[in-house]
Design an enzyme around this catalytic site. Sequence first.
Site, PDB file in Angstrom:
ATOM      1  N   ASP A 159       0.864  -1.168   0.000  1.00  0.00           N
ATOM      2  CA  ASP A 159       0.000   0.000   0.000  1.00  0.00           C
ATOM      3  C   ASP A 159       0.908   1.227   0.000  1.00  0.00           C
ATOM      4  O   ASP A 159       2.083   1.165   0.395  1.00  0.00           O
ATOM      5  CB  ASP A 159      -0.919  -0.009   1.221  1.00  0.00           C
ATOM      6  CG  ASP A 159      -2.197   0.791   0.987  1.00  0.00           C
ATOM      7  OD1 ASP A 159      -2.212   1.648   0.091  1.00  0.00           O
ATOM      8  OD2 ASP A 159      -3.180   0.550   1.706  1.00  0.00           O
ATOM      9  N   TRP A 160       0.371   2.359  -0.440  1.00  0.00           N
ATOM     10  CA  TRP A 160       1.190   3.539  -0.697  1.00  0.00           C
ATOM     11  C   TRP A 160       1.755   4.094   0.616  1.00  0.00           C
ATOM     12  O   TRP A 160       1.018   4.573   1.471  1.00  0.00           O
ATOM     13  CB  TRP A 160       0.366   4.574  -1.445  1.00  0.00           C
ATOM     14  CG  TRP A 160       0.487   4.488  -2.942  1.00  0.00           C
ATOM     15  CD1 TRP A 160       0.773   5.528  -3.777  1.00  0.00           C
ATOM     16  CD2 TRP A 160       0.359   3.339  -3.785  1.00  0.00           C
ATOM     17  NE1 TRP A 160       0.825   5.086  -5.087  1.00  0.00           N
ATOM     18  CE2 TRP A 160       0.583   3.758  -5.119  1.00  0.00           C
ATOM     19  CE3 TRP A 160       0.101   2.001  -3.551  1.00  0.00           C
ATOM     20  CZ2 TRP A 160       0.545   2.892  -6.205  1.00  0.00           C
ATOM     21  CZ3 TRP A 160       0.056   1.120  -4.631  1.00  0.00           C
ATOM     22  CH2 TRP A 160       0.273   1.560  -5.923  1.00  0.00           C
TER      23      TRP A 160
END
Length: 865
Positions: free
Chosen positions: A225-226
């Site tokens: 995930d970012w």
Amino acid sequence: MGTSDEEIDRLLGKLTPRARALLLNGATTWRTRAEPAVELRELVMSDGPAGVRGEAWDERSTSLLLPSASALAATWDEALVEDLGGLLAAEARRKGVDVLLAPTLNLHRSPLGGRHFECLSEDPELTGRIGAALVRGIQAHGVAATAKHYVANDSETDRLTVDVRVGERALREVYLAPFEAAVAAGVRLVMAGYNAVNGTTMTANALLTDPLKSEWGFDGVVVSDWGAVRGTTGTARAGLDLAMPGPDGPWGEALARAVAEGAVPEPAVDDKARRLLRLAAWLGALGGRDVSRSPVPGRPADSPGAEGAEGVEGADGGAGAGPSSGAEGLPGRGPAHGAKPSGRRPRRAGDGRALARRAVAAGAVLLANKDVLPLDPEHLGTVAVIGAHAARTRTQGGGSAGVFPRGEVSVLDGIRAELRGRARVVHVPGPRPDGPAPPLDPDTCTDPRSGLPGVLLRMLDADGRELYAERRRGGRLLEPRLVPGAHTVEIRARLCPRTGGSWSLGVAGFGRMSLTTDGRTLLEGDFPPSTDDPAVMHVNPPAQYATADLTAGRDTLLVARRELAPGTGRATVLVAAPPAPDVTASLAEAVRAAGAADAAVVVVGTTEHGESEGYDRTDLALGATQDALVRAVAAANPRTVAVVNSGGPVELPWREQAGAVLLAWFPGQEGGGGLADVLFGHAEPGGRLPTTWPAVLADAPVTRTRPDGGRLDYDEGLHLGHRGWLRHHRTPAYWFGHGLGYTTWRYEELTVPPVTRAGDGLTVRVRVRNTGARAGREVVQVYLARPASALDRPARWLAGYAAVRARPGETVTATVRVPARALRHWSVAEHAWRTEAGPCRVLAGRSAGDVPLAAEVEVVPTASA
């Protein structure tokens, strides 16, 4: 070029260990690195799952917006969801996107989960089947899907740091199960979440290897995930393959050094790079085979996206325009070697709107109906449409998955279109729902420079000189263009108040901000970030408010400014709301309209303040004014349809008073048309609840989303959703699986084999009869129970389902295949799947709480079970 392992290894051999390590870090926010040595281009990623935004947050780059994920699961229709996945793939290819960050396979563990609109359901079987269908639909057209957020990332509170403690059996049987289904469907990427599980952050968790890569045989890419990667060696030694975003972060040069120094083994990096190259080969992005980055013919690559049906990508800061869509599909992006295309062409834009409209009706859940629906236009002189949500229907949830739709059809729009020339439609907004002031939109303001609808965006240097300016359509500017020397973002708008009085005005963002009206300072201060959550920083920054007395019809100049400072992002939002109408007077106006009408449709729902990525809800109430509105309208007109516009469960204290209750979800851009189809009987409400709805929050068996000391214990084990309700002998407002159509059904016979072998599935046949006066569709649900089991078991659990259609009076048999996995359990002692021998009850019915048919099958052991 072939995609064999030998060919991939040959290309890998062309790269130095350092080059291989550098491949594994993003090049930009949404792109991976290119590598000329093997003719690897960048791979472009985009958020989903209800639409494909592309790389830029720009309202001029529009997207087709489908119903929310919870609405898709409510269809219980895998064929339809596959077709919708094909729409998303066509959108991705139009925008030059290779990888769609969808579906979200986390579960509705607690009704308070703030992001449940983006998740599918509370049940692992339903989530797995619908999620797999979406994966198949997306990937059939050569776009890669991403199963996220692996794993147990089921709430938003402290989501960046929460340590979820979950037992091994529940982890295997419940939370990992939908991801296993996605892998079986061939998903190309799996996203590791922000959270930790059992003490280890997911980006460094052993679960990325076992069971994902070892037991399940996942040969794709595990992407973070970012911003979820917070260290170098621990994550690189684990099963994570790609760290996003870039170019900065704990991987990149740091990972290359760690490999050179021996802190991270070369074979581990080789495996990651091999997986990335394999994905690129599948996408046709390796070996110089792809030319998909060409702009739309006739449009410069740096021009803003077209306003209108096609919504071409290419606004400032983005990737440049993607290929245009057309009858023959999308030029330059044929399915890559190794893809498994469906044979179906990507749909035209018009086809997409029609399918999106059909999906609205297919997912709409008729919760209750006192013979009010469907409405007959031939017997309607006047219809009262009541509520702020009727005119501004909420089409999507808040957060990173948001897109800018091509055009939104409200419930009011849909009803007016249906009744135009046939009946009078009266709209009364009623009291204003609770919630923050909305961003300025083109209907309420003009650009002071051009006089056209919208706002003026300016970028200023440290001395206040203009570096750049452009007209934008509204006040929500999440990615204003960065130019050299930019110091301040400014939004100017001439507000044209239709109502006089005390207005609520504000500016959202971080850092030094100010807001003026006609040169008078309303607010000024420094507002540092209180979180590093990217959904808050970049998508939904908090607003600072002030009030100003404005005169109806007299324009006022609003100027909002925020300084650009490190760590504060650049999102800037200018918001405004007129004085709230008097509640008593608004209710009285609604009552008058409803009492004078032949039927009333009252629309109530949640706001972005209630359902959004980044935080969980604290209650399930729609608010006192909205509840009072429904009660008042229903009392004035017994033919009142209450339409609920929310992404997840809400309390409906007036549900027994309304003539009908229709759950619209967040229905996407075609919501009003699809709901009108249901209201007036052109389509049956096809939805069945994917999540149990409590009457009041306190009844729900699992409500906790807030960690204690950083830990969130899943103490309920296997017993979430309807399983928890059954375990605690509680009755909800509406059970998982519940939903009415426009006909009635009788369950007549259940047939099961007397014996099945452990490790085998079984075929269940359920005979049902349409006892109503109209053709319809019924979702026949099959549950299992093991009351004599020696193990901790749910009272019953969903094992399979099938939809049937029948004409009035017709009998039809649903054939439901119960897979072997529905009979097995995870043995913690043996760390293996086992199937318990003995009697098993098979139940069939319309919901988890309505199972009139039962039979028994004997599970006999086998040597391997």
